[in-house]
Scaffold this motif. Structure first.
Motif, PDB file in Angstrom:
ATOM      1  N   THR A  47       1.100  -1.328   0.310  1.00 39.06           N
ATOM      2  CA  THR A  47       0.270  -0.103   0.569  1.00 39.06           C
ATOM      3  C   THR A  47       0.921   0.877  -0.191  1.00 39.06           C
ATOM      4  N   HIS A  48       1.741   1.992  -1.483  1.00 39.20           N
ATOM      5  CA  HIS A  48       1.723   3.034  -1.065  1.00 39.20           C
ATOM      6  C   HIS A  48       0.795   4.012  -2.095  1.00 39.20           C
ATOM      7  N   ASP A  49       0.272   4.040  -2.683  1.00 39.98           N
ATOM      8  CA  ASP A  49      -0.301   4.747  -3.450  1.00 39.98           C
ATOM      9  C   ASP A  49      -0.753   4.912  -4.735  1.00 39.98           C
ATOM     10  N   PRO A  50      -2.279   4.919  -5.092  1.00 38.22           N
ATOM     11  CA  PRO A  50      -2.944   4.547  -5.612  1.00 38.22           C
ATOM     12  C   PRO A  50      -2.991   3.402  -6.980  1.00 38.22           C
ATOM     13  N   TYR A  51      -1.915   3.503  -7.633  1.00 36.46           N
ATOM     14  CA  TYR A  51      -1.533   2.325  -8.326  1.00 36.46           C
ATOM     15  C   TYR A  51      -0.743   1.702  -7.280  1.00 36.46           C
ATOM     16  N   PHE A  52      -0.267   1.912  -6.682  1.00 33.06           N
ATOM     17  CA  PHE A  52       0.853   0.620  -6.239  1.00 33.06           C
ATOM     18  C   PHE A  52      -0.111   0.348  -4.713  1.00 33.06           C
ATOM     19  N   SER A  53      -0.468  -0.563  -5.209  1.00 28.43           N
ATOM     20  CA  SER A  53      -1.599  -1.034  -3.721  1.00 28.43           C
ATOM     21  C   SER A  53      -2.818  -2.222  -4.052  1.00 28.43           C
TER      22      SER A  53
ATOM     23  N   ALA B  34      -4.282   6.768  -0.158  1.00 33.07           N
ATOM     24  CA  ALA B  34      -5.031   6.664  -1.581  1.00 33.07           C
ATOM     25  C   ALA B  34      -4.169   8.186  -2.003  1.00 33.07           C
ATOM     26  N   HIS B  35      -3.370   8.497  -1.709  1.00 25.75           N
ATOM     27  CA  HIS B  35      -2.881   9.991  -1.870  1.00 25.75           C
ATOM     28  C   HIS B  35      -1.181   9.438  -2.870  1.00 25.75           C
ATOM     29  N   LYS B  36      -0.701  10.448  -3.207  1.00 24.78           N
ATOM     30  CA  LYS B  36       0.461  10.825  -3.631  1.00 24.78           C
ATOM     31  C   LYS B  36       1.178  11.685  -3.259  1.00 24.78           C
TER      32      LYS B  36
END
Length: 814
Positions: A31-37, A491-493
């Motif tokens: 779980t890192h950002d909306p794409y890497f999840s 859910a953020h960058k």
């Protein structure tokens, strides 16, 4: 070995302190950002393929070989398809089409379509979607194709349509659906239709009726090949799973060994460098259960789905060494950086990395997904170090000996370099972590070097979050907050703009894909106010800039900055003037309370002053407009929205006081108090307050009142809170308090805010316990949905959204 043992024990201790006993709707893995999840959507990690939060498979596979017997502990065989007739996501093609109703027999193979027009797929009303523009009410299409080989295993129709569709193969109906899909899905083709396929000419014929909204048709045919034998693979027995703020930890039995598997995404809120670093630790520790030593091999595989939007996209993968690491790298060959925007999308640019320290002597190789298991098990398949194609897998094998008092402990680092993360008003920005000039290999190497220290920091933060939420709201509340934490942050960058200011930009997941939506920031804010207000400033900075730069000239804030990942200006079709003006002022006031000064407000005082004047003029009795609960529709005279305006005005007064302007403070505070008295008169309905000023017999959650309480604004009398809470307790359903009297669905973030209006533990528990029941029992196995039905606990919409950060509101009630 001592260091590996120490790290293994540390990972075990972190998980044992605060065991998440609740069955989660879905379990966060990476779980890192909306794409890497990446998530697991089943109780048992080895019961299903792992998935991106959107629901698309992003397969990670885990196997362990103990003394020659192979067990699967993570993932499950996913679907692998071979294209027979490629859709447009894989290969460009044309179809014959007409928008006028054709003659009878139009779906038959021998029908004469020479008079029909020709067009490239997909057929869509989206000008940016490529293909052929289609905006009429109906379309009939025919795709003629030639087959050289009709042998297959199990054929599927690969289809995306919007709206109602019927599909024929050589004249036989193979699919019919009223509604829309919004993405490619796969539907088994009946055996009777498969037998009609011939060598030579075949026809796929489709009719789609565009009843409302968007329009789309795109189709192909795929074959699901027979699975290649992968040896006699057994299932490892999962003993338990625990979730804390930064980790998900599984424990398995595999033969005569115990395996502990932990996923640590170190999203430590007071360390923005770590929040931004896109590296998750996958730690394995294998110990003997019978006192004997056992030869062990642990396998970890990651599919190319983690680096593609659709399975058909070609990728390239390779193994190499750098920075003391053995590394696997994989990404699309096209690399369409920031070329797509929208909600149900996965990243298809940048590169996935799977790395292990060279000292661990790992075996790493690249294969197709279909060959991955065979290449690990008994079957002898050549292990490639470089490969191009579709549906690939990068594979890592760690070997050693496990004994009772000397476990085999190893760590795999999984990272993603997106190269450019966000387009911000025309400028492509890189992630925050890149500002020091490190390459991704250097960043992963730093993560490996700092592993022991970072795990210790995670342990400390996990304890802090658990203990604080336990003290504030009890055990069930603490478990809900643990589950919500990584979902909200990831859910953020995190970025830095050209002026050097932090940006912490959300994606409105599973809603409309907007970026930096103000009424998503608003419910998310409590988590960041509690643990690092700088991150909340990063959620507000872009909206302030949009107004202060002159790019947005209206006297209230924008709703959003665009569609993720393109933050070039509002794209939402309608303003929410009272909603967003109230949100921005309230959150600026909340930052001032958290920091003990109004310095942030001082920077934006002119803008805040413009917005507060709008609220004074138009906020008390709102015109017919949307609010954050836009899914419920427009409403005039919305009583809860009026509360937001009143509290926003009072928050502005509070800020003026902190800035030493007593006259302005008194003016606006008196205005807010007068409005509150009038509000009580207009909204009063005996034992509660109404949904809207002119609607007696209705009710709604007045969750916006919570800021009057936590900011100590003293605008509304305490009796308003008490009267509303008492009434709410008569409206409870099995899975929570409905949002209002119009429907039985609810928003869980707002329930938490409503619960914070209570003045005793009993009432708090009465409102929060049904939410715990919902999270633990819902049949909707997705990352926690904040919009669910209170009668049966099922998801209505929304998932994986940052707004669950709102659960932390109780920490602000001091």
């Amino acid at each position: 070995m001592k260091k590996a043992l120490a790290l293994g024990m540390m990972a075990l201790q972190i998980g044992s302190v605060m065991a998440q006993e609740m069955r989660a709707p879905a379990y966060p893995l990476i779980t890192h950002d909306p794409y890497f999840s990446v998530w697991s959507a089943t109780n048992q990690l080895n019961a299903s393929p792992t998935k991106h939060w959107t629901g698309s498979e992003q397969s990670m596979l885990g196997l362990i070989n103990v003394d020659g017997t192979v067990y699967r502990f993570m993932g499950a065989p996913g679907k692998v398809y071979k294209s027979i007739l490629p859709a447009s996501d894989e290969k460009a093609y044309e179809m014959a089409f007409t928008e006028a109703e054709p003659a009878t027999g139009w779906s038959e193979k021998e029908f004469d379509d020479q008079s029909w027009k020709k067009g490239a797929a997909p057929f869509t009303d989206n000008r940016s979607g490529g293909g052929t523009l289609w905006r009429s009410k109906n379309i009939w299409v025919r795709r003629t194709f030639t087959l050289e080989d009709i042998n297959s295993n199990k054929l599927f129709l690969k289809l995306n349509h919007d709206d109602n569709a019927e599909v024929y193969l050589n004249g036989e109906k193979i699919y019919s659906h009223v509604g829309w899909l919004n993405k490619f899905q796969y539907f088994a083709i009946p055996e009777s239709a498969r037998r009609k396929l011939v060598k030579g000419k075949n026809v796929l014929a489709i009719h789609v009726a565009n009843t409302a909204g968007g329009a789309m048709v795109d189709a192909g045919i795929v074959d699901e090949p027979k699975l290649q034998p992968g040896g006699n693979i057994k299932l490892a027995t999962q003993e338990d799973v625990t979730v804390n703020a930064t980790q998900t930890i599984y424990r398995f039995t595999a033969g005569k060994t115990k395996l502990t598997l932990s996923f640590t995404s170190p999203l430590l809120p007071d360390n923005i460098d770590l929040v931004s670093r896109p590296v998750t630790y996958v730690h394995t520790s294998v110990s003997s259960t019978d006192g004997a030593s056992h030869k062990v091999q642990v396998y970890f595989g990651a599919s190319s789905a983690l680096a593609t939007n659709t399975p058909a996209q070609p990728v390239a993968a390779e193994q190499y060494n750098a920075q003391g690491l053995s590394i696997l790298k994989m990404g699309t060959t096209e690399q369409p950086i920031l070329k797509k925007k929208g909600d149900d999308l996965r990243i298809d640019w940048g590169y996935l990395y799977v790395a292990v320290p060279e000292k661990d002597l790992a075996t790493q190789y690249v294969s197709t997904v279909a060959e991955a298991v065979n290449a690990f098990s008994a079957a002898k398949i050549k292990r490639a170090t470089k490969l191009e194609g579709t549906q690939l897998m990068v594979n890592t094998i760690l070997s050693g000996t496990a004994a009772k008092n000397a476990p085999m402990a190893r760590t795999i680092l999984v990272g993603y370099d997106d190269l450019y993360s966000i387009q911000y008003f025309g400028q492509n920005l890189k992630a925050w972590w890149t500002q020091k000039g490190n390459t991704i290999e250097q960043e992963i190497a730093l993560a490996a070097k700092e592993e022991k220290s970072i795990l210790a920091q995670c342990d400390q933060f996990n304890r802090k979050l658990y203990n604080e939420t336990l003290k504030a709201g009890g055990e069930q509340y603490a478990q809900l907050c643990e589950l919500a934490y990584r979902q909200s942050v990831s859910a953020h960058k995190v970025l830095k703009d050209s002026r050097g200011e932090i940006l912490f930009l959300s994606k409105e997941n599973y809603s409309n894909g907007c970026i930096n939506t103000v009424d998503v920031t608003y419910p998310s804010a409590p988590l960041y106010l509690a643990y690092n207000p700088e991150l909340l400033k990063g959620m507000l900075n872009g909206i302030f800039y949009y107004s202060e730069s002159g790019k947005w000239s209206k006297p209230f804030p924008a709703h959003d900055l665009g569609t993720y990942p393109l933050a070039n200006g509002q794209l939402y079709g309608e303003d929410m003037p009272v909603e967003e003006a109230g949100n921005m002022i309230i959150l600026t006031a909340a930052i001032a309370k958290a920091e003990g000064n109004a310095n942030y407000a001082r920077k934006h005082w002119n803008t805040l002053s413009t917005w507060v004047e709008y609220l004074v003029k138009d906020g008390f009795d709102p015109a017919n407009q949307l609010c954050t609960d836009d899914f419920a529709g427009h409403m005039a005279r919305n009583a809860n929205l009026s509360v937001k305006a009143i509290v926003g005005i009072a928050g502005y007064a509070m800020l003026a006081g902190q800035l030493g302007d007593a006259a302005t403070e008194k003016k606006y505070h008196d205005t807010a108090v007068a409005m509150a008295k009038r509000w009580m008169q207009l909204s009063g309905d005996g034992d509660h307050y109404t949904l809207a000023f002119d609607r007696k017999g209705t009710w709604s959650q007045k969750y916006n009142l919570v800021w009057d309480k936590v900011l100590h604004l003293n605008v509304f009398p305490k009796e308003v809170y008490d009267k509303e809470v008492k009434y709410y307790l008569t409206k409870q359903q099995a899975y929570g308090l409905p949002l209002d009297s119009r429907r039985t669905y609810t928003k869980s973030d707002w329930i938490m805010w409503t619960a914070a209006l209570t003045n005793n533990q009993q009432d708090w528990n009465a409102l929060v316990q049904p939410l715990y029941k919902y999270a633990a029992e819902t049949s909707s196995r997705v990352p926690l949905s904040d919009w669910h039905e209170t009668t049966d606990g099922k998801q209505v919409g929304f998932q994986a959204r940052s707004v669950v950060g709102g659960y932390f509101i109780k920490l602000l009630d001091k």
